[in-house]
Write a protein that holds these residues in place. Structure first.
Motif, PDB file in Angstrom:
ATOM      1  N   LYS A 241      -2.028   3.954   6.555  1.00  0.00           N
ATOM      2  CA  LYS A 241      -2.519   4.723   5.419  1.00  0.00           C
ATOM      3  C   LYS A 241      -2.041   4.171   4.083  1.00  0.00           C
ATOM      4  O   LYS A 241      -2.825   4.052   3.146  1.00  0.00           O
ATOM      5  N   ASP A 242      -0.777   3.829   4.002  1.00  0.00           N
ATOM      6  CA  ASP A 242      -0.265   3.400   2.704  1.00  0.00           C
ATOM      7  C   ASP A 242      -0.718   2.010   2.316  1.00  0.00           C
ATOM      8  O   ASP A 242      -0.606   1.616   1.156  1.00  0.00           O
TER       9      ASP A 242
ATOM     10  N   SER B  89      -4.433   2.932   0.791  1.00  0.00           N
ATOM     11  CA  SER B  89      -4.569   3.926  -0.265  1.00  0.00           C
ATOM     12  C   SER B  89      -4.619   3.239  -1.618  1.00  0.00           C
ATOM     13  O   SER B  89      -3.961   2.229  -1.844  1.00  0.00           O
TER      14      SER B  89
ATOM     15  N   SER C 216      -8.484  11.551   1.959  1.00  0.00           N
ATOM     16  CA  SER C 216      -9.582  10.776   2.530  1.00  0.00           C
ATOM     17  C   SER C 216     -10.354  10.024   1.463  1.00  0.00           C
ATOM     18  O   SER C 216     -10.989   9.015   1.746  1.00  0.00           O
TER      19      SER C 216
ATOM     20  N   LEU D  25      -9.448   6.086   0.792  1.00  0.00           N
ATOM     21  CA  LEU D  25      -9.636   5.102   1.845  1.00  0.00           C
ATOM     22  C   LEU D  25     -10.786   4.182   1.466  1.00  0.00           C
ATOM     23  O   LEU D  25     -11.942   4.465   1.765  1.00  0.00           O
TER      24      LEU D  25
ATOM     25  N   ASN E 269       1.054   7.936  10.579  1.00  0.00           N
ATOM     26  CA  ASN E 269       0.813   7.105   9.397  1.00  0.00           C
ATOM     27  C   ASN E 269      -0.306   6.099   9.624  1.00  0.00           C
ATOM     28  O   ASN E 269      -0.560   5.253   8.781  1.00  0.00           O
TER      29      ASN E 269
ATOM     30  N   ILE F 143      -4.500   5.392  10.710  1.00  0.00           N
ATOM     31  CA  ILE F 143      -5.817   6.019  10.609  1.00  0.00           C
ATOM     32  C   ILE F 143      -6.874   5.010  11.014  1.00  0.00           C
ATOM     33  O   ILE F 143      -6.701   3.807  10.831  1.00  0.00           O
TER      34      ILE F 143
END
Length: 492
Positions: free
Chosen positions: A156-157, A160, A269, A272, A357, A359
């Protein structure tokens, strides 16, 4: 008597020692140790007399097959037990020797589970084995017991992005903001118009000052949006109706904005940017790859899609850096570096369920399935296919998936957040429109009542007095300017 008790005690002690020695001998039996190390695990029911025994090859992959307390468990083991109970056979399970699924080596021979079936080292393969045309040419597959595709696993990070300067506008769509601006201007205009028409708000246009100018009306509407009471305060019923409906509209609108903005900040969301494989190719921040020699790699190699070809060329040129050997290595690399893993979407869903963490990007391509591999012309192929279909129809396969794909993460939903559309606020806009119409009608009624009374005093028709009143109130700026000029001349 003492001798008898002593004899009984010696017999019991000797029996216990002999029993313990026998159990220790069984544990240290070389045959048992060799069977354990070779990966064989027999059915817990034990081979029954008259039942055929199948040698099953599989591969260690969470949650399909895992080692727990020197025993194998997982989705495929539960599936195998259900099939054995339905088709009445016993089995021995062995883990594939080379740890591969099955591909053609440089020497032209098949590796992995496919190779073991071809060499008759195993009767069937129950594992997350993808059905491909190349494998179908040398072995037979049953009806797929799991449907999957090719997806992108991300951390995720790493994907982002920073919030934009105008991120506070994101809760509403552009259409909703446009509708809100139009409703604001229309409401303020109606306040201005109704305040001029209503005698209760403005009884003597030539002598009084109307506080509801257009600028004051705009300020009144803006104050209601901020939930602040502002002047001028409405006096007439018609103006109060419009003001009350606008207050109701702003309260509901602010509640929707706050709720949607909170959902936006908590979901993330919208942050992303990699939604598709095309997005993955265009970016330069992340490396991406797949399992070396897997069906996913050959899918991109054989695809005619330009985007897929670009992905294959990237992975082929950097195969020593971006291709991984195992699925566990791929997940670990995604978690520890700027790396995106391309692989089976169903396995990526499990990784996202186990590691909060991670996705999976929304796009899934190359729909495929996991099937049970058998030797060609095997009588078990059709039997196993029918059994898999029965398990699917009864819902047992869904129960197995829910059991082994259970997540402990708070975000169990993958639904994307989306801006609030005007349709969601349609009833609110309709209520405002009805309130504005009622306010205008009330102002016209109030003006008509005054015109009727005035017509009786001046002995004119009600329509003519109403028209004069309407013109006077709508042209008040000209009359004021003329009166100011007249008063200026008189003072001169």
């Amino acid at each position: 008597m003492d001798k008898g008790l002593h004899f009984v005690f010696c017999v019991i002690t000797t029996t216990l020692l002999l029993r313990e020695s026998s159990q220790t001998g069984e544990k240290n039996d070389p045959k048992m140790l060799a069977a354990s190390k070779s990966g064989f695990v027999t059915d817990s029911r034990g081979p029954e007399e008259g039942l055929p025994t199948l040698t099953v090859t599989t591969i260690l992959e969470d949650p399909y097959v895992m080692v727990r307390s020197a025993e194998l468990e997982g989705y495929c083991i539960d599936l195998l037990k259900a099939l054995a109970a339905m088709l009445h056979f016993s089995y021995k399970v062995k883990v594939v020797g080379d740890g591969q699924y099955g591909a053609v080596s440089s020497s032209g021979n098949w590796t992995g589970m496919i190779g073991e079936i071809l060499r008759q080292e195993a009767d069937i393969a129950v594992a997350p084995l993808t059905v491909t045309s190349a494998r179908e040419e040398v072995v037979s597959f049953t009806t797929p017991f799991l449907q999957t595709g090719i997806g992108i696993l991300l951390r995720k990070d790493t994907v982002s992005q920073e919030m934009s300067f105008f991120h506070f506008l994101a809760p509403f769509s552009k259409e909703t903001w446009t509708g809100l601006l139009f409703a604001y201007v229309l409401t303020c205009f109606c306040l201005f118009l109704v305040a001029r028409l209503s005698p209760c708000e403005w009884n003597e246009p030539k002598n009084e000052e109307n506080h509801f100018t257009f600028l004051n009306s705009l300020w009144f509407g803006a104050g209601a949006l901020a939930l602040q009471g502002v002047t001028p305060r409405p006096k007439a019923l018609s103006v109060r109706v419009i003001a009350a409906v606008w207050w109701l509209f702003t309260i509901a609108l602010l509640a929707a904005y706050i709720a949607n903005f909170t959902a936006l900040l908590s979901s993330g969301s919208e942050q992303l940017p990699i939604q598709t494989f095309e997005d993955l190719v265009k970016q330069r921040k992340l490396e991406f790859g797949t399992l070396d020699g897997s069906s996913t790699f050959y899918f991109f190699k054989n695809s005619k899609n330009p985007i897929h070809q670009m992905i294959y060329e990237y992975m082929d040129k950097r195969r020593d850096y971006v291709l991984v050997k195992t699925y566990q290595e791929a997940v670990q690399r995604v978690m520890e570096s700027n790396y995106a893993f391309i692989g089976e979407s169903i396995s990526q869903d499990l990784a996202a369920a186990r590691h909060c963490n991670l996705i999976r990007a929304p796009e899934v391509i190359g729909a495929r399935g996991f099937g049970i591999a058998t030797t060609q012309a095997s009588p078990w192929t059709k039997k196993l296919s029918i059994a898999v279909l029965k398990l699917r129809e009864s819902g047992d396969l869904d129960n197995l998936r829910n059991k082994w794909w259970e997540t402990s993460c708070l975000h169990k939903s993958r639904e994307r957040w989306s801006p609030l559309q005007p349709q969601a606020l349609g009833g609110l806009f309709l209520t405002l429109a009805i309130g504005l119409a009622l306010g205008v009608i009330a102002a016209v009624v109030e003006l008509s009542n005054k015109s009727r009374h005035a017509a009786g005093h001046v002995k004119k028709s009600c329509c003519s007095v109403f028209t004069e009143e309407m013109c006077t109130r709508l042209r008040i700026k000209e009359n004021t300017r003329q009166s100011q000029e007249t008063s200026g001349r008189a003072n001169a």
